[in-house]
Every structure is written in C-alpha cells, then in structure tokens.
Design a protein around this motif. Structure first.
Motif, PDB file in Angstrom:
ATOM      1  N   PHE A  91       0.838  -1.208   0.000  1.00 15.78           N
ATOM      2  CA  PHE A  91       0.000   0.000   0.000  1.00 15.78           C
ATOM      3  C   PHE A  91       0.867   1.250   0.000  1.00 15.78           C
ATOM      4  O   PHE A  91       0.616   2.197  -0.757  1.00 15.78           O
ATOM      5  N   TYR A  92       1.898   1.275   0.828  1.00 16.93           N
ATOM      6  CA  TYR A  92       2.727   2.472   0.932  1.00 16.93           C
ATOM      7  C   TYR A  92       3.648   2.646  -0.272  1.00 16.93           C
ATOM      8  O   TYR A  92       3.903   3.776  -0.701  1.00 16.93           O
ATOM      9  N   ILE A  93       4.112   1.542  -0.837  1.00 19.24           N
ATOM     10  CA  ILE A  93       4.906   1.642  -2.064  1.00 19.24           C
ATOM     11  C   ILE A  93       4.049   2.248  -3.175  1.00 19.24           C
ATOM     12  O   ILE A  93       4.470   3.169  -3.886  1.00 19.24           O
ATOM     13  N   ASP A  94       2.818   1.753  -3.307  1.00 16.68           N
ATOM     14  CA  ASP A  94       1.897   2.295  -4.313  1.00 16.68           C
ATOM     15  C   ASP A  94       1.559   3.748  -4.012  1.00 16.68           C
ATOM     16  O   ASP A  94       1.438   4.571  -4.933  1.00 16.68           O
ATOM     17  N   TYR A  95       1.384   4.076  -2.734  1.00 12.01           N
ATOM     18  CA  TYR A  95       1.018   5.439  -2.358  1.00 12.01           C
ATOM     19  C   TYR A  95       2.086   6.442  -2.801  1.00 12.01           C
ATOM     20  O   TYR A  95       1.784   7.447  -3.453  1.00 12.01           O
ATOM     21  N   PHE A  96       3.335   6.173  -2.452  1.00 17.75           N
ATOM     22  CA  PHE A  96       4.413   7.092  -2.815  1.00 17.75           C
ATOM     23  C   PHE A  96       4.616   7.134  -4.326  1.00 17.75           C
ATOM     24  O   PHE A  96       4.849   8.205  -4.904  1.00 17.75           O
ATOM     25  N   THR A  97       4.507   5.970  -4.986  1.00 21.71           N
ATOM     26  CA  THR A  97       4.677   5.933  -6.442  1.00 21.71           C
ATOM     27  C   THR A  97       3.570   6.710  -7.137  1.00 21.71           C
ATOM     28  O   THR A  97       3.822   7.475  -8.078  1.00 21.71           O
ATOM     29  N   ALA A  98       2.336   6.525  -6.682  1.00 19.92           N
ATOM     30  CA  ALA A  98       1.201   7.225  -7.291  1.00 19.92           C
ATOM     31  C   ALA A  98       1.331   8.735  -7.133  1.00 19.92           C
ATOM     32  O   ALA A  98       1.013   9.500  -8.055  1.00 19.92           O
ATOM     33  N   GLU A  99       1.798   9.182  -5.962  1.00 15.35           N
ATOM     34  CA  GLU A  99       1.998  10.617  -5.745  1.00 15.35           C
ATOM     35  C   GLU A  99       3.031  11.181  -6.728  1.00 15.35           C
ATOM     36  O   GLU A  99       2.845  12.257  -7.292  1.00 15.35           O
ATOM     37  N   GLU A 100       4.106  10.434  -6.942  1.00 14.21           N
ATOM     38  CA  GLU A 100       5.149  10.887  -7.869  1.00 14.21           C
ATOM     39  C   GLU A 100       4.649  10.878  -9.306  1.00 14.21           C
ATOM     40  O   GLU A 100       4.912  11.806 -10.087  1.00 14.21           O
ATOM     41  N   ILE A 101       3.904   9.843  -9.669  1.00 13.17           N
ATOM     42  CA  ILE A 101       3.333   9.768 -11.026  1.00 13.17           C
ATOM     43  C   ILE A 101       2.411  10.960 -11.265  1.00 13.17           C
ATOM     44  O   ILE A 101       2.478  11.616 -12.307  1.00 13.17           O
ATOM     45  N   ALA A 102       1.547  11.245 -10.299  1.00 12.70           N
ATOM     46  CA  ALA A 102       0.619  12.372 -10.440  1.00 12.70           C
ATOM     47  C   ALA A 102       1.378  13.679 -10.628  1.00 12.70           C
ATOM     48  O   ALA A 102       1.010  14.520 -11.456  1.00 12.70           O
ATOM     49  N   ARG A 103       2.454  13.853  -9.869  1.00 10.97           N
ATOM     50  CA  ARG A 103       3.268  15.075  -9.989  1.00 10.97           C
ATOM     51  C   ARG A 103       3.909  15.180 -11.369  1.00 10.97           C
ATOM     52  O   ARG A 103       3.869  16.241 -12.008  1.00 10.97           O
ATOM     53  N   LEU A 104       4.471  14.067 -11.841  1.00  9.02           N
ATOM     54  CA  LEU A 104       5.157  14.089 -13.139  1.00  9.02           C
ATOM     55  C   LEU A 104       4.181  14.249 -14.300  1.00  9.02           C
ATOM     56  O   LEU A 104       4.502  14.900 -15.307  1.00  9.02           O
ATOM     57  N   LEU A 105       2.994  13.678 -14.174  1.00 11.82           N
ATOM     58  CA  LEU A 105       2.007  13.788 -15.257  1.00 11.82           C
ATOM     59  C   LEU A 105       1.513  15.230 -15.429  1.00 11.82           C
ATOM     60  O   LEU A 105       1.000  15.580 -16.489  1.00 11.82           O
ATOM     61  N   LYS A 106       1.669  16.038 -14.403  1.00 12.15           N
ATOM     62  CA  LYS A 106       1.255  17.442 -14.500  1.00 12.15           C
ATOM     63  C   LYS A 106       2.301  18.297 -15.214  1.00 12.15           C
ATOM     64  O   LYS A 106       2.046  19.463 -15.504  1.00 12.15           O
ATOM     65  N   ARG A 107       3.455  17.714 -15.507  1.00  7.70           N
ATOM     66  CA  ARG A 107       4.501  18.449 -16.233  1.00  7.70           C
ATOM     67  C   ARG A 107       4.322  18.244 -17.730  1.00  7.70           C
ATOM     68  O   ARG A 107       4.261  17.110 -18.208  1.00  7.70           O
ATOM     69  N   ASP A 108       4.242  19.337 -18.454  1.00  7.68           N
ATOM     70  CA  ASP A 108       4.025  19.213 -19.901  1.00  7.68           C
ATOM     71  C   ASP A 108       5.324  19.047 -20.688  1.00  7.68           C
ATOM     72  O   ASP A 108       5.311  18.930 -21.915  1.00  7.68           O
ATOM     73  N   ASP A 109       6.473  19.023 -19.978  1.00  9.10           N
ATOM     74  CA  ASP A 109       7.745  18.832 -20.668  1.00  9.10           C
ATOM     75  C   ASP A 109       8.165  17.356 -20.705  1.00  9.10           C
ATOM     76  O   ASP A 109       9.226  17.028 -21.241  1.00  9.10           O
ATOM     77  N   LEU A 110       7.342  16.483 -20.121  1.00  9.40           N
ATOM     78  CA  LEU A 110       7.658  15.056 -20.095  1.00  9.40           C
ATOM     79  C   LEU A 110       6.592  14.266 -20.849  1.00  9.40           C
ATOM     80  O   LEU A 110       5.397  14.506 -20.677  1.00  9.40           O
ATOM     81  N   THR A 111       7.042  13.336 -21.663  1.00 11.69           N
ATOM     82  CA  THR A 111       6.088  12.446 -22.312  1.00 11.69           C
ATOM     83  C   THR A 111       5.737  11.317 -21.339  1.00 11.69           C
ATOM     84  O   THR A 111       6.433  11.091 -20.335  1.00 11.69           O
ATOM     85  N   ILE A 112       4.662  10.611 -21.644  1.00 10.99           N
ATOM     86  CA  ILE A 112       4.283   9.465 -20.818  1.00 10.99           C
ATOM     87  C   ILE A 112       5.394   8.424 -20.825  1.00 10.99           C
ATOM     88  O   ILE A 112       5.707   7.808 -19.797  1.00 10.99           O
ATOM     89  N   THR A 113       6.039   8.237 -21.966  1.00 14.85           N
ATOM     90  CA  THR A 113       7.166   7.303 -22.052  1.00 14.85           C
ATOM     91  C   THR A 113       8.319   7.752 -21.177  1.00 14.85           C
ATOM     92  O   THR A 113       8.967   6.931 -20.502  1.00 14.85           O
ATOM     93  N   ASP A 114       8.594   9.078 -21.160  1.00 16.80           N
ATOM     94  CA  ASP A 114       9.657   9.622 -20.298  1.00 16.80           C
ATOM     95  C   ASP A 114       9.392   9.267 -18.824  1.00 16.80           C
ATOM     96  O   ASP A 114      10.301   8.858 -18.103  1.00 16.80           O
ATOM     97  N   ILE A 115       8.144   9.459 -18.417  1.00 20.13           N
ATOM     98  CA  ILE A 115       7.792   9.219 -17.008  1.00 20.13           C
ATOM     99  C   ILE A 115       7.922   7.738 -16.675  1.00 20.13           C
ATOM    100  O   ILE A 115       8.462   7.372 -15.622  1.00 20.13           O
ATOM    101  N   ALA A 116       7.444   6.892 -17.569  1.00 22.82           N
ATOM    102  CA  ALA A 116       7.557   5.446 -17.355  1.00 22.82           C
ATOM    103  C   ALA A 116       9.026   5.043 -17.228  1.00 22.82           C
ATOM    104  O   ALA A 116       9.391   4.232 -16.362  1.00 22.82           O
ATOM    105  N   TYR A 117       9.868   5.646 -18.050  1.00 24.30           N
ATOM    106  CA  TYR A 117      11.309   5.339 -18.014  1.00 24.30           C
ATOM    107  C   TYR A 117      11.933   5.821 -16.713  1.00 24.30           C
ATOM    108  O   TYR A 117      12.711   5.112 -16.074  1.00 24.30           O
ATOM    109  N   GLN A 118      11.577   7.043 -16.280  1.00 25.39           N
ATOM    110  CA  GLN A 118      12.138   7.602 -15.048  1.00 25.39           C
ATOM    111  C   GLN A 118      11.824   6.727 -13.840  1.00 25.39           C
ATOM    112  O   GLN A 118      12.630   6.601 -12.920  1.00 25.39           O
ATOM    113  N   LEU A 119      10.634   6.122 -13.865  1.00 24.88           N
ATOM    114  CA  LEU A 119      10.205   5.309 -12.728  1.00 24.88           C
ATOM    115  C   LEU A 119      10.462   3.827 -12.956  1.00 24.88           C
ATOM    116  O   LEU A 119       9.951   2.979 -12.216  1.00 24.88           O
ATOM    117  N   ASP A 120      11.255   3.525 -13.987  1.00 31.47           N
ATOM    118  CA  ASP A 120      11.756   2.167 -14.197  1.00 31.47           C
ATOM    119  C   ASP A 120      10.668   1.139 -14.486  1.00 31.47           C
ATOM    120  O   ASP A 120      10.754  -0.012 -14.069  1.00 31.47           O
TER     121      ASP A 120
END
Length: 284
Positions: free
Chosen positions: A224-253
């Motif tokens: 639950f906590y691993i998902d919680y922290f990951t989801a928070e980071e994903i939400a933050r990165l998805l709000k950035r318009d300088d990153l593609t979805i592929t970029d974000i997936a790559y950053q988070l391995d």
C-alpha cells in the motif's frame, strides 16, 4: 471531457455516509477509512485484546477495522460518519508530513478526544463533504469532493497534533520498523524499487514480517505504501508538460508503457492520458 474524467474518478462506493455504527463497521466497508463523530452517548470496543472507550464529541478514525471487535454502545448513542475508500483517500490526502505520525498514533488508539467546539468543526467538515458529494452536475465534481475531504483531514490533523505534538515514544517494534520503511520511501527508493522484498532486505527482515509490521502499526500492508508514494510521484510528473508518458515510465523504471498505463489506472483510477486530460496538458 473534464466532466467525464471527473465523474470517472469518483466511484459510487468511494464516499459513503451512515449514522448506523453496525452498518459502518460491517464487512461491506472493510478496505475503507471510517471517520466517526459521536454526537451522544458512549461506545466501547476492542482492538485485539485492548479495550477502548469513547464518548460524546470523540472523533474516531479507523483505517483498519479487521482488528476491531466487541462493539458496545449505550442506549442514547448517536453518531455521524464519513466512509472513504482507500483509493479516494489517497487522491484526497493533503501533502503533510503529519500523515505517517498520525497513522501510527491512531493505530495505537483511534479515538481523538475533542472539545465541543472542535467536534462542531469536524461535523461542519462532514456536512461540507456531503454537500460537495451531492453536487453531481458540477464540472469539477470529483475534485470538489476531494478538496472537501482534504480540508476535513487537515482539521483532524490540527486537532490530533495538539495531543501528539511530541515525537511518539514507547512505540513497539512494528511501529519502529514501519517508520524505517517509510523513511526509505521518503528518500525516493520507490522510483526504482516497487517490490516489498527490496525494502525487507534493506531492513534485514523478511517480506512477510515487513508487511505484518505495517498492518499492525497502520492497518495497511507494505505494498500500500509503495503504491502510495509511487502514485503521488506519477501524479506530480504527469502534470509536467515537458515530459512524455514514455519519459515518465522510463524515469520510474517501468519495463513498458503498457505496464505503466495499467499501474496508473489501478492506483490513480484512470489512464495517464485521462489524468493529463484533467489539466488540459498535451497528450504526449
């Protein structure tokens, strides 16, 4: 488009209101977070073998009811409650360092003693959540409900912190290990490691024991906590318009964008594109 997305992320069973304690404590609401204000009378229950007493104006916050048993209420007992799914709680929680400290304290005792004025504040928050929940035609319906829950939680943090302002002392082994685990997540380990085994190894314990400690301390397992922290980071990165979805997936391995999309839909309740659609970001 925004209307469709807003409705999509607030499911029918994400927020429930009931004034019946036995309904609120039923198996149908396991896996949710229960918030209660006692408006008259008294209630007692057990957490495992520990007896807990509560009375008028007390606020009860129960993220895990599987350990609660032997519920008894006085003849004049009444209450108000808001039941929120863990998924929507994750969306609505304010960004605060107090969350983990509060969870640990409430695992020991879910009852927050409050003055009559403090109880009225939380009851007002309950009413505001119910009001926003009823505004089905609002274009930002889900967001309005989430923000009303956020305000409710902030008021609860404020009241709770007055009684737990000092660093928790005397906490048991389970709470200590849970805090060490959360500290690793706060350092950003989740960006590359989403397996419980990784954290258990760093803490020199087994995966099963780590999850058992987390459940005992907070009512949630380690995943639950691993998902919680990951989801928070994903939400933050998805709000950035300088990153593609592929970029974000790559950053988070994540191995593939398809796996990333499935993970985001499970944790945020929508696909990466749908989430970006909420903020009118470019679909990259």
């Amino acid at each position: 488009m925004a209307d469709d997305n807003s409705r999509y992320i607030l499911r029918e069973d994400d927020v429930i209101f009931t004034d019946d304690i036995y309904d609120a404590m039923s198996d149908g609401f396991i896996g949710t977070c229960l918030h209660i204000i006692i408006t008259s009378g008294e209630m007692s229950f057990k957490i495992g073998d520990k007896q807990v007493e509560s009375e008028i104006n007390d606020c009860l916050i129960m993220p895990n009811r599987t350990m609660i048993n032997d519920i008894r209420i006085s003849d004049d007992f009444t209450m108000k409650s808001v039941i929120i799914s863990q998924r929507f709680m994750r969306i609505s929680l304010p960004k605060s360092n107090y969350e983990m400290k509060g969870l640990l304290a409430m695992a020991e005792n879910p009852v927050i003693k409050m003055s009559a004025e403090e109880a009225r504040t939380i009851l007002h928050d309950f009413s505001e959540v119910q009001l926003q929940h009823s505004r089905l035609t609002h274009i930002y319906y889900a967001e309005m409900v989430a923000r009303s829950i956020e305000m409710m939680v902030l008021d609860m943090y404020d009241i709770h912190s007055r009684y737990h302002a000092e660093e928790l002392s005397g906490i048991d082994q389970s709470a200590r290990i849970t805090r060490q685990f959360i500290a690793l997540l706060q350092q950003g380990y989740y960006r590359k490691n989403r397996k419980v085994e990784c954290y258990a190894s760093l803490l020199h314990i087994t995966s099963q024991y780590l999850s058992e400690c987390c459940i005992k301390a907070t009512g949630h397992n380690a995943s639950f906590y691993i998902d919680y922290f990951t989801a928070e980071e994903i939400a933050r990165l998805l709000k950035r318009d300088d990153l593609t979805i592929t970029d974000i997936a790559y950053q988070l391995d994540f191995n593939t964008t398809n796996y990333f999309t499935r993970y985001v839909k499970r944790t945020l309740g929508m696909t990466p594109r749908e989430y970006r659609g909420k903020f009118n970001l470019k679909q990259k």
